[in-house]
Design an enzyme around this catalytic site. Structure first.
Site, PDB file in Angstrom:
ATOM      1  N   ASN A  20     -24.855  26.773  47.860  1.00 46.34           N
ATOM      2  CA  ASN A  20     -24.031  27.118  46.698  1.00 46.34           C
ATOM      3  C   ASN A  20     -24.786  28.203  45.944  1.00 46.34           C
ATOM      4  O   ASN A  20     -25.743  27.915  45.208  1.00 46.34           O
ATOM      5  CB  ASN A  20     -23.800  25.884  45.827  1.00 46.34           C
ATOM      6  CG  ASN A  20     -22.893  26.170  44.639  1.00 46.34           C
ATOM      7  OD1 ASN A  20     -22.559  27.316  44.348  1.00 46.34           O
ATOM      8  ND2 ASN A  20     -22.508  25.132  43.927  1.00 46.34           N
TER       9      ASN A  20
ATOM     10  N   ARG B  33     -20.207  27.270  49.710  1.00 48.42           N
ATOM     11  CA  ARG B  33     -19.186  27.155  48.674  1.00 48.42           C
ATOM     12  C   ARG B  33     -18.767  28.570  48.278  1.00 48.42           C
ATOM     13  O   ARG B  33     -19.587  29.412  47.912  1.00 48.42           O
ATOM     14  CB  ARG B  33     -19.748  26.439  47.446  1.00 48.42           C
ATOM     15  CG  ARG B  33     -18.699  26.313  46.336  1.00 48.42           C
ATOM     16  CD  ARG B  33     -19.322  26.045  44.992  1.00 48.42           C
ATOM     17  NE  ARG B  33     -18.283  25.915  43.969  1.00 48.42           N
ATOM     18  CZ  ARG B  33     -18.494  26.158  42.690  1.00 48.42           C
ATOM     19  NH1 ARG B  33     -19.674  26.566  42.263  1.00 48.42           N
ATOM     20  NH2 ARG B  33     -17.514  25.993  41.824  1.00 48.42           N
TER      21      ARG B  33
ATOM     22  N   HIS C 145     -12.368  23.958  41.433  1.00 47.97           N
ATOM     23  CA  HIS C 145     -12.912  22.606  41.653  1.00 47.97           C
ATOM     24  C   HIS C 145     -12.169  21.889  42.783  1.00 47.97           C
ATOM     25  O   HIS C 145     -12.157  20.660  42.849  1.00 47.97           O
ATOM     26  CB  HIS C 145     -12.819  21.741  40.385  1.00 47.97           C
ATOM     27  CG  HIS C 145     -13.671  22.201  39.248  1.00 47.97           C
ATOM     28  ND1 HIS C 145     -13.321  22.000  37.934  1.00 47.97           N
ATOM     29  CD2 HIS C 145     -14.859  22.853  39.226  1.00 47.97           C
ATOM     30  CE1 HIS C 145     -14.245  22.508  37.135  1.00 47.97           C
ATOM     31  NE2 HIS C 145     -15.191  23.025  37.897  1.00 47.97           N
TER      32      HIS C 145
ATOM     33  N   ARG D 168     -16.061  27.038  27.477  1.00 45.58           N
ATOM     34  CA  ARG D 168     -14.799  27.769  27.660  1.00 45.58           C
ATOM     35  C   ARG D 168     -13.709  27.163  26.787  1.00 45.58           C
ATOM     36  O   ARG D 168     -13.630  25.949  26.614  1.00 45.58           O
ATOM     37  CB  ARG D 168     -14.356  27.720  29.117  1.00 45.58           C
ATOM     38  CG  ARG D 168     -15.325  28.364  30.092  1.00 45.58           C
ATOM     39  CD  ARG D 168     -14.824  28.232  31.519  1.00 45.58           C
ATOM     40  NE  ARG D 168     -15.862  28.541  32.481  1.00 45.58           N
ATOM     41  CZ  ARG D 168     -16.050  27.903  33.622  1.00 45.58           C
ATOM     42  NH1 ARG D 168     -15.269  26.885  33.952  1.00 45.58           N
ATOM     43  NH2 ARG D 168     -17.010  28.249  34.448  1.00 45.58           N
TER      44      ARG D 168
ATOM     45  N   GLU E 170     -19.212  17.121  46.006  1.00 48.45           N
ATOM     46  CA  GLU E 170     -18.703  18.382  46.543  1.00 48.45           C
ATOM     47  C   GLU E 170     -19.505  18.843  47.757  1.00 48.45           C
ATOM     48  O   GLU E 170     -18.958  19.424  48.689  1.00 48.45           O
ATOM     49  CB  GLU E 170     -18.712  19.447  45.440  1.00 48.45           C
ATOM     50  CG  GLU E 170     -17.743  19.136  44.310  1.00 48.45           C
ATOM     51  CD  GLU E 170     -17.826  20.102  43.156  1.00 48.45           C
ATOM     52  OE1 GLU E 170     -17.102  21.115  43.174  1.00 48.45           O
ATOM     53  OE2 GLU E 170     -18.623  19.853  42.236  1.00 48.45           O
TER      54      GLU E 170
END
Length: 417
Positions: free
Chosen positions: A26, A110, A199, A260, A403
Site C-alpha cells: 500500500n 492497493r 474503501h 474532511r 483490507e
C-alpha cells in the site's frame, strides 16, 4: 484440489503449495505499508511500515509474526519509494522471507482509483498501468503514489505477477441512477465526473463477513456498512452487491471525517473564492485537511474528542453531534434504498472501538428495528460480534475490517485461477 498458475520464471506451472505467499503493498505519498501473508491458512508472516519517505529522518518499522519475533525499528533517510521497498525487502530477508523466495506467488497492490474500467482485480501489464495513470486527474492524491509503488515492485521482481486491487471496484455495481450526478451529461462524460466510491476492499470484506456472522448466504443479506476511520464511508449492499455508497468522485463526499468535510453545498467553494479570495488549492486544503472533526473542534482522534465531551467541552460536543447526525442520516437513507435491512455493521478504527459512536448513531432509530444492547456494545474484542439484543429485528454488528487480507485473497485467486 491443488490449483496451478503459470510461473513466469520457468514457463511451466506451479501449485498453490509451491507458491502460497502474497506480498501486499500500500504505497502512499510518503509511506509504504506492507504485509506478507501465507494463503494456505490466511496467516500473516510479517508486517511493516516505511514512513516519512524523502525526509531526513525516515523510519522503518518491521514486525515478524512467526517464531516469536520482536518488532524492529530503524531510522535514517530513505530517499524514495525504490529505497523504501528495498528496505522492506531487507527486513523480510532477515527473517528468511525475502522477495526472491520461490514461495512468493505475487505482489498485490492497493490502487485507490480504477474508474469504470476495472470492476475486478487486474494483473498489471503496461496497458493496465497506462490506464491507472490516465485516472490520475480524478485521484491526484492517491494514484501517483500507487503507480510509484507498482513501478518499483515491477523493477525489483519483473518476473513475478503483480496485481492491482482497486478501492473503487466493489462500487462499480451501483446502478447508473445512483452513480450519476445531475449535471450536464456531456460535460460529466468528457471529464469522467461521476460517483465512484472508495474503501471498496473494506466494504466487500466486511459485508461478506457479516453474512457469515449471521449464518446466511451473502446473496440473501442486505447490509449497511459503516467504515469509520479517519476517512469514513457508508455503503448499501444488497445481496453482496453495492447499490449506493457515500463517497463520490473523490473521497471528500459523504460522512464527516477526521479532516474532511463530507457533504457540503458546492456553492461554498464559489463563496470562498468570491468573498474570502481563496484560491482553488486553498479551498482544496480547507475541505480535505482542515475540516471534518479537526475543523470543528481541533481534534480528529475520537478518543480525545470523547474525553473532552465527558469534561464538558462544548466544541467537542458539537463536533461529536455533527458527526453522529450525518451517520444517522445515511443509515436512514440507505434503509430506504435497500427496502429491507438485515444488518448495520460498524468497522475500521472508530467503528470497531468507539462504543459511544455506535450507540449514538443508532439512537432513535428503533422504528427501523435497530437497537444496541449496552452490555454487548461495551465489550472490546477483535472478533466479529453482534451488539444488538437477541430479539432485534435488524442485527447490529461490529466486524473488524481486513483490507490487506482482502487484497491478498483477490490477488491469490487471480494468479492461481
Amino acid at each position: 484440489m491443488t490449483t496451478t498458475a503459470t510461473d513466469p520464471t520457468s514457463g511451466g506451472s506451479r501449485s498453490m503449495t509451491d507458491a502460497p505467499r502474497v506480498l501486499v503493498l500500500n504505497s502512499g505519498s510518503s509511506s509504504l505499508k506492507y504485509q506478507l501473508l501465507d494463503m494456505r491458512d490466511r496467516s500473516r508472516l510479517a508486517t511493516g511500515l516505511v514512513e516519512r519517505i524523502g525526509e531526513p529522518e525516515s523510519r522503518v518499522v518491521h514486525t515478524p509474526l512467526t517464531g516469536g519475533g520482536e518488532p524492529r525499528e530503524r531510522a535514517g533517510r530513505i530517499a524514495d519509494h525504490e529505497q523504501a521497498l528495498k528496505a522492506a525487502a531487507e527486513e523480510l530477508a532477515a527473517d528468511g522471507l525475502g522477495l526472491d523466495s520461490p514461495e512468493l506467488a505475487a505482489i498485490g497492490h492497493r490502487v485507490v482509483h480504477g474508474g469504470l474500467r476495472f470492476s475486478e482485480p487486474a494483473v498489471i501489464t503496461d496497458e493496465v498501468l497506462e490506464e491507472i495513470e490516465r485516472l490520475v486527474p480524478v485521484a491526484p492524491l492517491h494514484n501517483p503514489a500507487n503507480i510509484t509503488g507498482i513501478r518499483t515492485a515491477r523493477a525489483l521482481r519483473p518476473d513475478l505477477p503483480q496485481v492491482a486491487v482497486f478501492d473503487t471496484a466493489f462500487h462499480t455495481t451501483m446502478p447508473e441512477y445512483a452513480a450519476r450526478y445531475a449535471i450536464d451529461v456531456e460535460t460529466a462524460d468528457a471529464h469522467r465526473i461521476r460517483r465512484y466510491g472508495f474503501h471498496g476492499t473494506s466494504h466487500a470484506y466486511v459485508s461478506r463477513r457479516t453474512a457469515e456472522l449471521l449464518g446466511r448466504p451473502v446473496d440473501e443479506v442486505n447490509v449497511i456498512v459503516l467504515h469509520l476511520g479517519n476517512g469514513a464511508s457508508a455503503s448499501a449492499v444488497a445481496g453482496g452487491r453495492c447499490v449506493d455508497t457515500s463517497m463520490g468522485l473523490t473521497p471528500l463526499e459523504g460522512l464527516v471525517m477526521g479532516t474532511r468535510s463530507g457533504d457540503i453545498d458546492p456553492a461554498v467553494t464559489f463563496h470562498l473564492q468570491r468573498v474570502a479570495g481563496m484560491s482553488t488549492d486553498e479551498i482544496d486544503v480547507l475541505l480535505n485537511k482542515r475540516s471534518g472533526l479537526v475543523g470543528l473542534c481541533g481534534d480528529n482522534d475520537m478518543r480525545e474528542i470523547r474525553r473532552r465531551v465527558d469534561e464538558g467541552d462544548e466544541r467537542a460536543a458539537l463536533a461529536f453531534d455533527v458527526y453522529v447526525h450525518r451517520l444517522k442520516k445515511y443509515v436512514g437513507a440507505y434503509a430506504a434504498v435497500l427496502g429491507r435491512v438485515d444488518a448495520v455493521v460498524f468497522t475500521a478504527g472508530v467503528g470497531e472501538n468507539s462504543a459511544p459512536v455506535r450507540e449514538a448513531a443508532l439512537a432513535g432509530l428503533e422504528f427501523f428495528g435497530l437497537a444496541v444492547d449496552p452490555d454487548r456494545n461495551a465489550v472490546r474484542s477483535g472478533e466479529p460480534r453482534l451488539i444488538s439484543p437477541d430479539d432485534a429485528r435488524v442485527a447490529v454488528a461490529v466486524v473488524p475490517t481486513d483490507e490487506e487480507l482482502e487484497i491478498a485473497g483477490q490477488t491469490f485467486a487471480l494468479v492461481h485461477n
